[in-house]
Design a protein around this motif. Structure first.
Motif, PDB file in Angstrom:
ATOM      1  N   LYS A  77       0.823  -1.207   0.000  1.00  0.00           N
ATOM      2  CA  LYS A  77       0.000   0.000   0.000  1.00  0.00           C
ATOM      3  C   LYS A  77       0.861   1.264   0.000  1.00  0.00           C
ATOM      4  N   ASN A  78       1.965   1.238   0.772  1.00  0.00           N
ATOM      5  CA  ASN A  78       2.805   2.441   0.873  1.00  0.00           C
ATOM      6  C   ASN A  78       3.581   2.733  -0.402  1.00  0.00           C
ATOM      7  N   ASN A  79       3.706   1.733  -1.261  1.00  0.00           N
ATOM      8  CA  ASN A  79       4.476   1.920  -2.488  1.00  0.00           C
ATOM      9  C   ASN A  79       3.613   1.906  -3.747  1.00  0.00           C
ATOM     10  N   LEU A  80       2.292   1.905  -3.593  1.00  0.00           N
ATOM     11  CA  LEU A  80       1.415   1.984  -4.757  1.00  0.00           C
ATOM     12  C   LEU A  80       1.604   3.316  -5.473  1.00  0.00           C
ATOM     13  N   ASP A  81       1.639   3.286  -6.782  1.00  0.00           N
ATOM     14  CA  ASP A  81       1.705   4.515  -7.571  1.00  0.00           C
ATOM     15  C   ASP A  81       0.407   5.288  -7.361  1.00  0.00           C
ATOM     16  N   PRO A  82       0.480   6.519  -6.826  1.00  0.00           N
ATOM     17  CA  PRO A  82      -0.750   7.277  -6.565  1.00  0.00           C
ATOM     18  C   PRO A  82      -1.548   7.584  -7.822  1.00  0.00           C
ATOM     19  N   ASN A  83      -0.916   7.502  -8.978  1.00  0.00           N
ATOM     20  CA  ASN A  83      -1.611   7.783 -10.243  1.00  0.00           C
ATOM     21  C   ASN A  83      -2.214   6.522 -10.873  1.00  0.00           C
ATOM     22  N   MET A  84      -2.086   5.390 -10.187  1.00  0.00           N
ATOM     23  CA  MET A  84      -2.609   4.137 -10.733  1.00  0.00           C
ATOM     24  C   MET A  84      -4.128   4.092 -10.601  1.00  0.00           C
ATOM     25  N   ASP A  85      -4.805   3.638 -11.655  1.00  0.00           N
ATOM     26  CA  ASP A  85      -6.247   3.417 -11.590  1.00  0.00           C
ATOM     27  C   ASP A  85      -6.525   2.128 -10.823  1.00  0.00           C
ATOM     28  N   TRP A 120      20.903   6.365 -11.792  1.00  0.00           N
ATOM     29  CA  TRP A 120      20.222   7.638 -11.579  1.00  0.00           C
ATOM     30  C   TRP A 120      21.182   8.637 -10.957  1.00  0.00           C
ATOM     31  N   SER A 121      20.812   9.909 -11.008  1.00  0.00           N
ATOM     32  CA  SER A 121      21.595  10.981 -10.409  1.00  0.00           C
ATOM     33  C   SER A 121      20.800  11.592  -9.257  1.00  0.00           C
ATOM     34  N   ASN A 122      21.518  12.175  -8.294  1.00  0.00           N
ATOM     35  CA  ASN A 122      20.884  12.757  -7.115  1.00  0.00           C
ATOM     36  C   ASN A 122      21.234  14.238  -7.006  1.00  0.00           C
ATOM     37  N   PRO A 123      20.491  15.117  -7.704  1.00  0.00           N
ATOM     38  CA  PRO A 123      20.773  16.555  -7.608  1.00  0.00           C
ATOM     39  C   PRO A 123      20.697  17.038  -6.158  1.00  0.00           C
ATOM     40  N   TYR A 168      18.122   9.299  -2.656  1.00  0.00           N
ATOM     41  CA  TYR A 168      16.916   8.496  -2.837  1.00  0.00           C
ATOM     42  C   TYR A 168      17.096   7.565  -4.032  1.00  0.00           C
ATOM     43  N   ALA A 169      16.495   6.379  -3.948  1.00  0.00           N
ATOM     44  CA  ALA A 169      16.438   5.457  -5.085  1.00  0.00           C
ATOM     45  C   ALA A 169      15.071   5.593  -5.748  1.00  0.00           C
ATOM     46  N   PRO A 170      15.029   5.955  -7.041  1.00  0.00           N
ATOM     47  CA  PRO A 170      13.749   6.156  -7.731  1.00  0.00           C
ATOM     48  C   PRO A 170      13.129   4.824  -8.161  1.00  0.00           C
ATOM     49  N   PHE A 171      12.588   4.107  -7.198  1.00  0.00           N
ATOM     50  CA  PHE A 171      12.069   2.754  -7.442  1.00  0.00           C
ATOM     51  C   PHE A 171      10.702   2.808  -8.115  1.00  0.00           C
ATOM     52  N   SER A 172      10.512   1.922  -9.084  1.00  0.00           N
ATOM     53  CA  SER A 172       9.183   1.672  -9.644  1.00  0.00           C
ATOM     54  C   SER A 172       9.141   0.224 -10.106  1.00  0.00           C
ATOM     55  N   ALA A 173       7.940  -0.340 -10.176  1.00  0.00           N
ATOM     56  CA  ALA A 173       7.801  -1.746 -10.564  1.00  0.00           C
ATOM     57  C   ALA A 173       6.396  -1.997 -11.083  1.00  0.00           C
ATOM     58  N   LEU A 174       6.300  -3.031 -11.853  1.00  0.00           N
ATOM     59  CA  LEU A 174       5.021  -3.526 -12.337  1.00  0.00           C
ATOM     60  C   LEU A 174       4.880  -4.934 -11.761  1.00  0.00           C
ATOM     61  N   LYS A 190       5.430   2.682  -7.202  1.00  0.00           N
ATOM     62  CA  LYS A 190       6.347   3.786  -7.479  1.00  0.00           C
ATOM     63  C   LYS A 190       6.622   4.536  -6.184  1.00  0.00           C
ATOM     64  N   ASN A 191       7.906   4.711  -5.889  1.00  0.00           N
ATOM     65  CA  ASN A 191       8.263   5.416  -4.659  1.00  0.00           C
ATOM     66  C   ASN A 191       9.742   5.774  -4.693  1.00  0.00           C
ATOM     67  N   ASP A 192      10.079   6.935  -4.168  1.00  0.00           N
ATOM     68  CA  ASP A 192      11.486   7.310  -3.974  1.00  0.00           C
ATOM     69  C   ASP A 192      11.895   6.806  -2.597  1.00  0.00           C
ATOM     70  N   ILE A 193      12.772   5.813  -2.587  1.00  0.00           N
ATOM     71  CA  ILE A 193      13.167   5.157  -1.339  1.00  0.00           C
ATOM     72  C   ILE A 193      14.417   5.839  -0.785  1.00  0.00           C
ATOM     73  N   LEU A 194      14.337   6.330   0.443  1.00  0.00           N
ATOM     74  CA  LEU A 194      15.483   6.995   1.073  1.00  0.00           C
ATOM     75  C   LEU A 194      16.585   5.979   1.337  1.00  0.00           C
ATOM     76  N   ILE A 195      17.769   6.265   0.792  1.00  0.00           N
ATOM     77  CA  ILE A 195      18.939   5.427   1.052  1.00  0.00           C
ATOM     78  C   ILE A 195      19.717   5.956   2.251  1.00  0.00           C
ATOM     79  N   THR A 196      20.073   7.237   2.231  1.00  0.00           N
ATOM     80  CA  THR A 196      20.781   7.832   3.359  1.00  0.00           C
ATOM     81  C   THR A 196      20.667   9.345   3.318  1.00  0.00           C
ATOM     82  N   ASP A 197      20.720   9.948   4.486  1.00  0.00           N
ATOM     83  CA  ASP A 197      20.759  11.398   4.630  1.00  0.00           C
ATOM     84  C   ASP A 197      22.206  11.789   4.914  1.00  0.00           C
ATOM     85  N   LEU A 198      22.855  12.418   3.951  1.00  0.00           N
ATOM     86  CA  LEU A 198      24.283  12.715   4.074  1.00  0.00           C
ATOM     87  C   LEU A 198      24.585  13.803   5.095  1.00  0.00           C
ATOM     88  N   GLU A 199      23.564  14.504   5.558  1.00  0.00           N
ATOM     89  CA  GLU A 199      23.782  15.586   6.522  1.00  0.00           C
ATOM     90  C   GLU A 199      23.421  15.187   7.948  1.00  0.00           C
TER      91      GLU A 199
END
Length: 357
Positions: A77-85, A120-123, A168-174, A190-199
């Protein structure tokens, strides 16, 4: 005629006599300067560079298929794509949740195609070096009274690397659940999974910096005439880093990320979202590249006598290297590779005392 020649000879030898009698310098090497000098003083390094974003690659390729295995209903439930029908599968998950079911078992969870984790890149992320002060040593060899070659070194300081931003890891899956041999409609995750907070934990890493510099310099003025002599220099700096250490809590976050990737590779993608450790043994390694950089200097020397002097200088080096963090397992190999440039671009302020010989 003899009188005139005698006067001219006397005038020609007058500067030599005056210079030889000077208490300031005595003639050496035919021009009144000493070939070698060495000074010791405080060397303060002030990095000016800005953090550059981390680029991350993992062992999970885009579209790679993995068994889901056991997964908690909350993770689904926490990782469901909010735009999914809504479809039959999402209704089924919500129904299980209403029944108080905590886990979707591996015989129902089916399989999933994973996306977003290959690279992926992490701006807004990166590492920046702190200011540091150490003992500096400058040695010079003078080819002439004006031109010298300098080696600038010092006791290699331990430099803290401060982290910026969150990775963050930009995770998505079907995901395709199944009932026996019947596949249910796919669930979009779909969810951006926090890997680590560098600060979050203080300095992200530290390293011992070896940064000798080699310069050709031009000194204005003249020995025995000008006690205060400005100079300019141009050369190259070599940077080498060892004794690299990563913050222990950041390391634990990266080990957890390694377990996430390992679970997917081992056919337990659901455990990745649940944060369950895998059977792998992830290890974290930190490396920094060696590099060369141009360096320029403005400085001055002030002679107290023909042996002792004071010296001060400001140098700038256009210095950039890259740092690589890898997470590996003995069986699965490299799980994660994260790389970022570190723009150091230091201003080096030096003040010291020396002697000529």
């Amino acid at each position: 005629m003899k009188t005139i020649l005698a006067c001219m000879a006397g005038l020609a030898t007058l500067p030599m006599v005056a210079h030889a009698d000077s208490p300031y310098f005595s003639l050496q090497d035919g021009d009144g300067f000493k070939r070698f000098s060495v000074s010791v003083g405080a060397l303060h390094v002030m990095p000016q560079g800005k953090a550059q974003p981390f680029a991350v690659n993992t062992a999970v390729k885009n579209g790679e298929t993995s068994r889901v295995g056991n997964i908690s209903i909350n993770s689904v439930k926490n990782n469901l794509d909010p735009n999914m029908d809504p479809n039959l599968s999402s209704v089924f998950v919500n129904f299980l949740d209403l029944l108080g079911t905590e886990t979707l078992s591996e015989d129902l969870s089916g399989r999933a195609q994973i996306y977003g984790l290959e690279s992926w890149s992490n701006p807004g992320t990166g590492l920046e070096a702190d200011d540091v002060t150490t003992l500096g040593i400058l040695t010079n060899y003078y080819f002439t009274d004006h031109i010298s070659f300098e080696i600038k070194a010092g006791i290699p300081p331990k430099v803290d690397l401060q982290g910026s931003g969150k990775i963050y890891a930009p995770f998505s899956a079907l995901a395709t659940p199944n009932l026996g041999v019947i596949d249910l409609p796919a669930i979009e995750l779909k969810n951006d999974i926090l890997i680590t907070d560098l600060e979050a934990y203080g300095p992200t890493a530290s390293a011992r910096a070896w940064t000798p510099a080699f310069e050709f310099q031009y000194h204005f003025g003249k020995t025995g005439v000008n006690k205060f002599r400005p100079y300019v220099g141009l050369g190259v700096m070599y940077a080498y880093f060892n004794e690299l250490e990563i913050n222990s809590r950041t390391e634990q976050d990266l080990i957890a990320a390694g377990h996430m990737i390992a679970n997917i590779k081992q056919g337990k993608a659901g455990a990745s979202l649940d944060g369950t450790p895998s059977s792998a043994n992830p290890k974290v390694d930190l490396e920094a590249s060696d590099t060369f950089a141009p360096v320029a200097t403005l400085g001055f020397s002030y002679d107290f006598n023909d042996t002792w002097f004071a010296v001060g200088s400001i140098s700038y080096a256009h210095l950039k290297n890259d740092t690589t963090i890898t997470v590996t397992d003995a069986t699965l190999g490299e799980l994660i590779r994260s790389k970022a440039d570190i723009e150091i671009n230091p201003i080096l302020a030096y003040a010291g005392f020396g002697m000529r010989f």
